[in-house]
Write a protein that holds these residues in place. Structure first.
Motif, mmCIF file in Angstrom:
data_model
loop_
_atom_site.group_PDB
_atom_site.id
_atom_site.type_symbol
_atom_site.label_atom_id
_atom_site.label_comp_id
_atom_site.label_asym_id
_atom_site.label_seq_id
_atom_site.Cartn_x
_atom_site.Cartn_y
_atom_site.Cartn_z
ATOM 1 N N THR A 175 -7.651 -25.185 26.125
ATOM 2 C CA THR A 175 -8.082 -23.948 25.465
ATOM 3 C C THR A 175 -7.192 -22.740 25.752
ATOM 4 O OG1 THR A 175 -9.504 -23.284 27.305
ATOM 5 C CG2 THR A 175 -10.478 -24.743 25.622
ATOM 6 N N PHE A 176 -6.381 -22.768 26.818
ATOM 7 C CA PHE A 176 -5.530 -21.645 27.233
ATOM 8 C C PHE A 176 -6.348 -20.443 27.735
ATOM 9 C CE2 PHE A 176 -3.484 -23.725 23.551
ATOM 10 C CZ PHE A 176 -2.416 -24.316 24.194
ATOM 11 N N ASP A 177 -7.652 -20.630 27.893
ATOM 12 C CA ASP A 177 -8.517 -19.501 28.254
ATOM 13 C C ASP A 177 -8.214 -18.911 29.630
ATOM 14 O OD1 ASP A 177 -9.742 -19.765 25.842
ATOM 15 O OD2 ASP A 177 -11.608 -20.644 26.595
ATOM 16 N N ASP A 178 -7.601 -19.715 30.503
ATOM 17 C CA ASP A 178 -7.268 -19.202 31.843
ATOM 18 C C ASP A 178 -5.901 -18.519 31.850
ATOM 19 O OD1 ASP A 178 -5.600 -21.359 31.581
ATOM 20 O OD2 ASP A 178 -6.160 -22.313 33.484
ATOM 21 N N GLY A 179 -5.291 -18.372 30.681
ATOM 22 C CA GLY A 179 -3.992 -17.708 30.606
ATOM 23 C C GLY A 179 -2.813 -18.605 30.890
ATOM 24 N N THR A 180 -3.053 -19.913 31.018
ATOM 25 C CA THR A 180 -1.976 -20.868 31.274
ATOM 26 C C THR A 180 -2.032 -21.986 30.236
ATOM 27 O OG1 THR A 180 -3.179 -22.441 32.690
ATOM 28 C CG2 THR A 180 -2.294 -20.432 33.732
ATOM 29 N N ALA A 181 -0.994 -22.796 30.227
ATOM 30 C CA ALA A 181 -0.962 -23.980 29.364
ATOM 31 C C ALA A 181 -1.227 -25.227 30.188
ATOM 32 C CB ALA A 181 0.385 -24.071 28.651
ATOM 33 N N ASN A 182 -2.115 -25.116 31.168
ATOM 34 C CA ASN A 182 -2.453 -26.252 32.021
ATOM 35 C C ASN A 182 -3.612 -27.040 31.416
ATOM 36 O OD1 ASN A 182 -0.521 -25.507 33.944
ATOM 37 N ND2 ASN A 182 -1.971 -24.183 35.019
ATOM 38 N N ASP A 183 -3.456 -28.354 31.376
ATOM 39 C CA ASP A 183 -4.517 -29.222 30.877
ATOM 40 C C ASP A 183 -5.497 -29.519 32.012
ATOM 41 O OD1 ASP A 183 -6.118 -31.119 29.663
ATOM 42 O OD2 ASP A 183 -4.635 -32.727 29.831
ATOM 43 N N PRO A 184 -6.774 -29.145 31.894
ATOM 44 C CA PRO A 184 -7.732 -29.411 32.967
ATOM 45 C C PRO A 184 -7.945 -30.895 33.219
ATOM 46 C CG PRO A 184 -8.862 -28.673 30.983
ATOM 47 C CD PRO A 184 -7.399 -28.454 30.757
ATOM 48 N N ASN A 185 -7.574 -31.739 32.255
ATOM 49 C CA ASN A 185 -7.734 -33.181 32.407
ATOM 50 C C ASN A 185 -6.496 -33.838 33.006
ATOM 51 O OD1 ASN A 185 -10.382 -33.407 30.892
ATOM 52 N ND2 ASN A 185 -9.100 -32.503 29.312
ATOM 53 N N GLY A 186 -5.388 -33.087 33.095
ATOM 54 C CA GLY A 186 -4.184 -33.585 33.739
ATOM 55 C C GLY A 186 -3.350 -34.567 32.935
ATOM 56 N N PHE A 187 -3.570 -34.671 31.627
ATOM 57 C CA PHE A 187 -2.833 -35.647 30.826
ATOM 58 C C PHE A 187 -1.712 -35.025 30.002
ATOM 59 C CE2 PHE A 187 -6.798 -37.994 31.518
ATOM 60 C CZ PHE A 187 -6.302 -39.238 31.885
ATOM 61 N N VAL A 188 -1.705 -33.704 29.872
ATOM 62 C CA VAL A 188 -0.724 -33.047 29.011
ATOM 63 C C VAL A 188 0.103 -32.058 29.813
ATOM 64 C CG1 VAL A 188 -0.386 -31.688 26.911
ATOM 65 C CG2 VAL A 188 -2.342 -33.217 27.092
#
Length: 228
Positions: free
Chosen positions: A44-57
């Motif tokens: 979602t980018f809601d935390d201001g980063t492009a980190n995937d919370p699921n760790g796959f991307v």
């Protein structure tokens, strides 16, 4: 009889090979800011980063690409979206997100990728890769029912776009790029592909089956000879 069995097995091989053609990726749309695929995972980018919370991307070539709201002549929030999102502009355009492109790499093969596209333009592009092989390129002008005119408010220029692999096809990288200001997207969704046998593995199964059937036929012939 043996010849008939051999021909049948050759036919089975042809069927297996024909079920693995060079396939592609199709484009679909749905309304709203999120994917209509219930089994999709979302960034979602809601935390201001492009980190995937699921760790796959993993996202690369990210600079000042994550923004919020709208800035005239730079970027526009996808319609109805008040959260942070990703924007891409050409290199040297001196606006937010001027990295030119963003690479999206999947740790495992996927058969689906989707995103909420805002103010779509004909110069917005998505490239789908499997390894180093380019499977398909879509532009804003290719989106069904869309009018890629950059409208901030029209439902025909703001919609959720689904890239769906044909049966048996997968991909592992997506490149989002833009030749103009700008390409705005949010709520990136993806679905991991189910494990499917490789064509070579399937042909191996057919070969084993062929050997087994031929062996059984020979034993049957031997039994008939003994009884005679």
């Amino acid at each position: 009889m043996l010849q008939k069995i051999s021909l049948a097995l050759l036919g089975m091989t042809a069927v297996v090979m024909s079920t693995n053609p060079a396939s592609a990726v199709t484009l679909q749309v749905n309304s709203g800011p999120f994917s209509s695929y219930a089994d999709a995972k979302t960034v979602t980018f809601d935390d201001g980063t492009a980190n995937d919370p699921n760790g796959f991307v993993t996202y690369s070539n990210i600079t000042s690409n994550i923004v919020q709201g709208s800035v005239s002549s730079q970027y526009a929030s996808p319609y109805g979206d008040n959260t942070k999102f990703l924007t891409i502009a050409p290199v040297g355009s001196n606006v937010a997100g001027d990295s030119g492109l963003v690479n999206i790499n999947f740790k495992q093969a996927v058969n689906y990728f989707g995103f909420y596209g805002g103010s779509l333009d004909s110069y917005n592009y998505v490239d789908i890769y499997k390894g180093n092989q380019l499977l398909k390129t879509f532009s804003g002008a290719d989106v069904p029912t869309a009018i890629a005119n950059g409208s901030w408010t029209s439902s025909e220029a703001n919609m959720f776009i689904n890239l769906v692999a044909d049966t048996g096809e997968t991909f592992d990288r997506v490149v989002m790029r833009s030749d103009g200001v700008a390409f705005e997207t949010d709520n990136h969704a993806y679905r991991l592909a189910q494990s499917v046998p490789e064509p070579s593995a399937m042909l191996g199964v057919v070969a084993i089956g062929a050997c087994g059937m031929m062996s059984l036929f020979k034993r049957s012939q031997q039994k008939v000879a003994v009884k005679g």
